[in-house]
Write an enzyme that holds these catalytic residues in place. Structure first.
Site: not given
Ligand code: CS2
Ligand code: MG
Length: 403
Positions: A37, A122, A147, A159, A211, A213, A237, A263, A284, A313, A317, A340, A403
């Site tokens: 991605n 999600h 989640r 985000y 998550d 992040h 996560e 991930e 992940r 994960h 993407d 996921e 991020w």
């Molecule tokens: C995220 C993703 O799914 C997740 O847990 O962290 O949305 C991630 O940010 C994207 O797959 C990034 O490519």
């Molecule tokens: Mg994630």
């Protein structure tokens, strides 16, 4: 089983996907996911310039040897671009081997360990109420694991949180990176209220995941993991950036909240201290970023020594090719935890036909020989690549943040 052709299909039915097709002299072919991605064309160049020419004439059945040829042979090891490229080759070769054997992939791995694969949905809202209605909606669809992510008062764009109800936060559709704002203080004070509200409204009988992040420091993550213990999360996560594996020890010492990570990992070496130190609970890394089945099953085996389970994960993407192969892996792997699931747009499922089914919050593996996912190349051509970037994150004072 001699490889006679290998080429990439880059398509963007709403978001970018890079797919590798390996064809053998007998006509049997395999498909692999090479999507990274926001860095898609780096993997394209790696494969087209350095890998695909070396595959022609090789025996497709020698998956292990080809894996080591691409990993050790390159001299430059690991890293997301290299490991995604190797993964694409590996997934395509496993697809070919299973097709040649006339078996669904999970049979080659060792057969079924379970009848169905639990997934998590999600549930994302601009505030706690909006998130709760997403939870309600997804529980009605049959999910038992959610989640939850909600906007934080005082942080305008974050985000992982939709701006409008029902909107997706993925894909990142800006051509160049947009900028988000982050405040750890505001987040830490707010997020426990989200878990309290979910437990209050939906009770103890569902799994809650969250998550972070990578946005906290170890001591902040320890505070959060400790504070949310009463809500019995399935997992927390990516609570810290994980380059320093040792930092998880601090979080662990303070809390019994289960931790998921990986991930953005692509190698067993990214996990070694975390696993040997019993510092995490879920791995992940998706098959398409971690060198394919050949490598990720080694990570899963190492994890199993420490009672650590898989939780791949599966954001949008990761293409249906990666997801299809993951469902075979999930069906087989003894230490499966959860998968996921972020549904692809209908057009993506038209470009990539697949035989896995989604029933009552679970995936059911298909019986077609191979991993069961194919690509309609003519249709794929109608959706040319479009540059798309993930956002970046800045603290309120402008400091570039994780991020
Ligand atoms: C995220 C993703 O799914 C997740 O847990 O962290 O949305 C991630 O940010 C994207 O797959 C990034 O490519
Ligand atoms: Mg994630």
């Amino acid at each position: 089983m001699i490889i006679s052709d290998a080429y990439l299909i880059v398509t963007s039915p709403g978001r970018n996907f890079v797919t590798l097709k390996i064809v053998t002299e007998s006509g049997v072919y395999g498909i692999g996911d090479a999507t990274l991605n926001g860095r898609e064309l780096a993997v394209v160049a790696y494969l087209e310039e350095h890998v695909l020419p070396t595959l022609i004439g090789r025996d497709a059945s020698r998956i292990e040897d080809i894996w080591h040829f691409l990993y050790r042979g390159a001299y430059w090891r690991r890293g997301p671009v290299t490991m995604s490229a190797i993964a694409a080759v590996d997934l395509a070769l496993w697809d070919i081997k299973a097709k040649a054997a006339g078996m669904p992939l999970y049979q080659l791995l060792g057969g079924k360990s379970r009848e169905r694969v639990m997934t998590y949905a999600h549930c994302t809202g601009k505030d706690i109420d909006a998130c709760l209605s997403e939870v309600e909606k997804h529980l009605k669809l049959g999910y038992r694991a959610v989640r939850v992510q909600a906007g934080v008062p005082g942080i305008p764009t974050t985000y992982g949180v939709t701006k409008k109800d029902g909107e997706r936060y993925e894909p990142a559709d800006a051509e160049l990176p947009s900028e988000n704002v982050w405040s750890t203080e505001k987040y830490l004070n707010h997020v426990p209220k989200l878990f309290a509200a979910v437990r209050d409204q939906f009770g103890d009988d569902i799994h809650i995941l969250h998550d972070v992040h990578h946005r906290l420091t170890p001591i902040e993550a320890a505070r959060l993991a400790k504070e949310v213990e009463p809500y019995h999360l399935f997992w927390l996560e990516d609570c810290v950036p994980a380059e320093n594996q040792e930092s998880f020890r601090l979080i662990r010492q303070h809390s019994t909240t289960p931790l998921a990570v990986g991930e953005v990992f692509n190698s067993i070496h990214d996990y070694r201290e975390l696993l040997e130190g019993q510092l995490i609970d879920y791995i992940r890394t998706p098959l398409s970023h971690g060198g394919g089945i050949t490598h990720v099953r080694r990570i899963a085996d190492l994890a199993s020594l420490y009672h650590v389970r898989t939780g791949f994960h599966g954001a949008t993407d990761l293409s249906p090719v990666c997801l299809g192969a993951a469902i075979h892996f999930d069906t087989w792997v003894p230490n499966f935890g959860i998968q996921e699931h972020m549904p692809h747009e209908a057009i993506v499922d038209t470009v990539f036909s697949h035989d896995y089914q989604f029933v009552d919050g679970h995936f059911i593996v298909g019986e077609t020989p191979g991993h069961g996912v194919d690509i309609d190349e003519a249709l794929a051509k109608q959706y040319p690549y479009k540059r798309a970037s993930l956002p970046v994150n800045r603290l309120e004072d402008g400091t570039l943040w994780h991020w």
